[in-house]
Design a protein around this motif. Structure first.
Motif, PDB file in Angstrom:
ATOM      1  N   THR A 196       1.083  -1.241  -0.381  1.00  0.00           N
ATOM      2  CA  THR A 196      -0.131  -0.315  -0.281  1.00  0.00           C
ATOM      3  C   THR A 196       0.856   1.491   0.012  1.00  0.00           C
ATOM      4  O   THR A 196       1.874   1.128   0.972  1.00  0.00           O
ATOM      5  N   PRO A 197       0.639   2.422  -1.016  1.00  0.00           N
ATOM      6  CA  PRO A 197       1.795   3.376  -1.074  1.00  0.00           C
ATOM      7  C   PRO A 197       1.975   4.110   0.166  1.00  0.00           C
ATOM      8  O   PRO A 197      -0.104   4.430   1.027  1.00  0.00           O
ATOM      9  N   ILE A 198       2.422   4.146   0.294  1.00  0.00           N
ATOM     10  CA  ILE A 198       2.737   5.676   1.637  1.00  0.00           C
ATOM     11  C   ILE A 198       3.727   6.823   1.095  1.00  0.00           C
ATOM     12  O   ILE A 198       5.376   6.381   0.636  1.00  0.00           O
ATOM     13  N   TYR A 202       9.764  11.141   5.502  1.00  0.00           N
ATOM     14  CA  TYR A 202      10.439  11.529   5.808  1.00  0.00           C
ATOM     15  C   TYR A 202      10.901   9.522   4.349  1.00  0.00           C
ATOM     16  O   TYR A 202      11.954   9.702   4.762  1.00  0.00           O
ATOM     17  N   TYR A 203       9.772   8.944   4.171  1.00  0.00           N
ATOM     18  CA  TYR A 203       9.637   8.684   3.296  1.00  0.00           C
ATOM     19  C   TYR A 203       8.430   7.968   2.515  1.00  0.00           C
ATOM     20  O   TYR A 203       7.928   8.846   2.423  1.00  0.00           O
ATOM     21  N   THR A 204       9.212   7.315   1.503  1.00  0.00           N
ATOM     22  CA  THR A 204       8.531   6.954   0.382  1.00  0.00           C
ATOM     23  C   THR A 204       8.206   5.314   0.597  1.00  0.00           C
ATOM     24  O   THR A 204       9.480   4.899  -0.246  1.00  0.00           O
ATOM     25  N   TYR A 205       7.261   4.921   0.072  1.00  0.00           N
ATOM     26  CA  TYR A 205       6.788   3.841  -0.182  1.00  0.00           C
ATOM     27  C   TYR A 205       5.253   3.763  -1.217  1.00  0.00           C
ATOM     28  O   TYR A 205       5.085   3.843  -1.556  1.00  0.00           O
ATOM     29  N   PRO A 206       6.724   2.956  -2.834  1.00  0.00           N
ATOM     30  CA  PRO A 206       5.778   3.354  -4.042  1.00  0.00           C
ATOM     31  C   PRO A 206       4.477   2.364  -3.852  1.00  0.00           C
ATOM     32  O   PRO A 206       4.492   2.918  -5.159  1.00  0.00           O
ATOM     33  N   GLY A 207       4.596   1.721  -3.175  1.00  0.00           N
ATOM     34  CA  GLY A 207       3.565   0.634  -3.344  1.00  0.00           C
ATOM     35  C   GLY A 207       3.765  -0.299  -4.276  1.00  0.00           C
ATOM     36  O   GLY A 207       4.400   0.204  -5.618  1.00  0.00           O
ATOM     37  N   ASN A 208       3.252  -1.649  -4.834  1.00  0.00           N
ATOM     38  CA  ASN A 208       3.754  -2.926  -5.931  1.00  0.00           C
ATOM     39  C   ASN A 208       3.317  -2.469  -7.494  1.00  0.00           C
ATOM     40  O   ASN A 208       2.618  -1.918  -7.788  1.00  0.00           O
ATOM     41  N   PRO A 209       3.996  -1.844  -8.364  1.00  0.00           N
ATOM     42  CA  PRO A 209       3.854  -1.466  -9.444  1.00  0.00           C
ATOM     43  C   PRO A 209       2.692  -2.542 -10.023  1.00  0.00           C
ATOM     44  O   PRO A 209       1.712  -1.454 -10.914  1.00  0.00           O
ATOM     45  N   GLU A 210       2.129  -3.582  -9.583  1.00  0.00           N
ATOM     46  CA  GLU A 210       1.145  -4.277 -10.718  1.00  0.00           C
ATOM     47  C   GLU A 210       0.423  -4.611  -9.669  1.00  0.00           C
ATOM     48  O   GLU A 210       1.030  -5.792  -8.613  1.00  0.00           O
ATOM     49  N   PRO A 211      -1.084  -5.119  -9.559  1.00  0.00           N
ATOM     50  CA  PRO A 211      -1.265  -5.718  -8.530  1.00  0.00           C
ATOM     51  C   PRO A 211      -1.339  -7.341  -8.905  1.00  0.00           C
ATOM     52  O   PRO A 211      -1.677  -7.916  -9.170  1.00  0.00           O
ATOM     53  N   LEU A 212      -1.161  -7.588  -7.592  1.00  0.00           N
ATOM     54  CA  LEU A 212      -0.878  -8.911  -7.457  1.00  0.00           C
ATOM     55  C   LEU A 212      -2.507  -9.770  -6.776  1.00  0.00           C
ATOM     56  O   LEU A 212      -1.969 -10.932  -6.949  1.00  0.00           O
ATOM     57  N   THR A 213      -3.199  -9.054  -6.434  1.00  0.00           N
ATOM     58  CA  THR A 213      -4.137  -9.698  -5.294  1.00  0.00           C
ATOM     59  C   THR A 213      -5.278  -8.765  -5.236  1.00  0.00           C
ATOM     60  O   THR A 213      -4.940  -7.711  -5.656  1.00  0.00           O
ATOM     61  N   PHE A 214      -6.493  -9.298  -5.261  1.00  0.00           N
ATOM     62  CA  PHE A 214      -7.631  -8.174  -5.151  1.00  0.00           C
ATOM     63  C   PHE A 214      -7.103  -7.848  -4.151  1.00  0.00           C
ATOM     64  O   PHE A 214      -7.306  -7.673  -2.831  1.00  0.00           O
ATOM     65  N   GLU A 216      -6.192  -4.210  -3.738  1.00  0.00           N
ATOM     66  CA  GLU A 216      -4.729  -3.701  -4.226  1.00  0.00           C
ATOM     67  C   GLU A 216      -5.533  -2.682  -4.744  1.00  0.00           C
ATOM     68  O   GLU A 216      -5.548  -2.794  -6.581  1.00  0.00           O
ATOM     69  N   THR A 217      -6.023  -1.238  -4.588  1.00  0.00           N
ATOM     70  CA  THR A 217      -6.382  -0.345  -5.698  1.00  0.00           C
ATOM     71  C   THR A 217      -5.798   0.476  -6.196  1.00  0.00           C
ATOM     72  O   THR A 217      -4.964   0.785  -5.050  1.00  0.00           O
ATOM     73  N   GLY A 218      -6.579   1.455  -6.865  1.00  0.00           N
ATOM     74  CA  GLY A 218      -5.446   2.956  -6.709  1.00  0.00           C
ATOM     75  C   GLY A 218      -4.327   2.529  -7.987  1.00  0.00           C
ATOM     76  O   GLY A 218      -4.026   1.770  -8.700  1.00  0.00           O
ATOM     77  N   ASP A 219      -4.268   3.728  -8.426  1.00  0.00           N
ATOM     78  CA  ASP A 219      -2.900   4.177  -9.624  1.00  0.00           C
ATOM     79  C   ASP A 219      -1.348   2.950  -9.013  1.00  0.00           C
ATOM     80  O   ASP A 219      -1.290   3.814  -7.944  1.00  0.00           O
TER      81      ASP A 219
END
Length: 373
Positions: A196-198, A202-214, A216-219
């Motif tokens: 999940t993107p954050i 102080y930090y950035t999690y981009p989130g997984n680029p391609e959804p791996l399971t149901f 995982e919403t959003g761009d």
């Protein structure tokens, strides 16, 4: 200074929830997503491409994956690529990170402690690797960046306050707290592990680029610092400006269809068709609601109709409940009345009681669809 950051691509993941043909398509979509990320790097003329782990899956990768990664990153030519192995693609003598013949623009962090990569005078990236699939310690513990100028972190780890938002079953790896980042002399940390993107101070999690399971919403993208990839623009004073860029190839969606009050299987089918009209991609379809006991639900027919709109559908029918009037039936001086009284008096969990009642009443009605979903 522009940095394109991504993580958690998971090349070669199993997609255990999908049949073999769909799983194969999903794995190809992940390849296509990495190609798209590299296209964005060229289009946006970034100065650096970073990946914070779980680029692939160590226990499942095939030689073709190594060849694909080498050629794809080599195609970026003068754009440096920094790779920080995670818990699924840990650095080891057998890993792609060790065995591949990388082009000169690729740098792999190989130690389970932060080491530096000087991108240019005054800008240093401190990266680290998981060297085992578990039990990696906090990379920031007892660390302080000593390079002059702007120092950035690149690693795969769990920020403690974010774990509860990552979904059931997500485990902490190399856990740390946000406050450790500035205390370590880092202006910002480019991270991986959380799907999940954050975007934090102080930090950035981009989130997984391609959804791996149901779910995982959003761009999903990369961060020019968007879900999956983030473009970060680093100011001379260490300030961070983020732009999320969608790079995902596929839509995985969850759709609810309320069939309450449906009096026939055609009513149910029509409601499903109306709900799915205009939808694309792959979907988990939850059909729910109270329907007449006479309604015959044929999962195969529903699936065929749903897949006239979508590429593939996973049907969930456990939310459909027949509206038997159990109180009225239990008052009957009939076999089914006695059956209902016996089951209601039995020591059973409520879910089991419901299953036995509906299965039995359907059998007594002479129906063949006895399974309760």
């Amino acid at each position: 200074m522009k940095i394109l950051h991504f993580a958690d691509l998971h090349l070669d993941t199993a997609f255990a929830w999908a049949p073999a043909d769909i799983a194969h398509e999903r794995r190809q979509a992940i390849h296509d997503t990495l190609i798209r990320i590299c296209d964005v790097a060229r289009e946006r003329r970034v100065d650096l491409l970073t990946c914070a782990g779980d680029l692939y899956e160590q226990e499942r990768f095939v030689p073709d994956t190594a060849n694909f990664l080498v050629s794809t990153f080599a195609g970026l030519q003068s754009i440096p690529v920094l790779l920080a192995p995670g818990n699924h693609d840990w650095f080891s003598p057998e890993s792609i990170y060790k065995t591949a013949k990388w082009s000169p623009n690729v740098h792999v962090f190989r130690e389970d402690r932060l080491s530096k990569f000087e991108l240019q005078p005054g800008l240093t990236i401190w990266g680290a690797a998981h060297c085992a699939p578990a039990n990696t310690d906090d990379f920031l513990s007892h660390f302080h960046a000593h390079s002059i100028g702007i120092n950035l972190g690149l690693f795969h780890a769990s920020e403690s306050s974010g774990l509860c938002f990552q979904g059931e079953g997500k485990k902490p790896y190399a856990p740390f707290t946000a406050g450790e980042i500035p205390a370590a002399g880092l202006a910002h940390a480019l991270l991986g592990h959380y799907h999940t993107p954050i975007d934090d101070q102080y930090y950035t999690y981009p989130g997984n680029p391609e959804p791996l399971t149901f779910g995982e919403t959003g761009d999903r993208g990369a961060v020019l610092l968007e879900r999956g990839a983030v473009l970060l623009e680093i100011g001379d004073n260490g300030s961070i400006k983020r732009e999320r860029i969608r790079v995902s190839q596929t839509i995985l969606q969850q759709i609810e269809v309320d069939v309450s009050g449906a009096g026939s299987s055609q009513d149910v089918l029509d409601r499903v068709k109306n709900a799915l009209a205009g939808k694309t991609g792959i979907a988990q379809v939850f059909i729910k609601g109270e329907v007449s006991p006479s309604v015959l639900l044929n999962p195969a027919v529903l699936k065929i109709e749903a897949e006239t709109y979508l590429d593939w559908v996973q049907l969930q029918l456990d939310g459909v409940k027949p509206t038997y009037d159990l109180e009225a039936i239990s008052a009957e001086h009939t076999v089914r009345g006695q059956f209902v009284r016996d089951v209601q008096g039995a020591t059973l969990e409520e879910a089991e009681r419901r299953r036995v009642l509906i299965t039995g009443l359907r059998a007594l009605d002479g129906r063949e669809d006895l399974e309760v979903v």
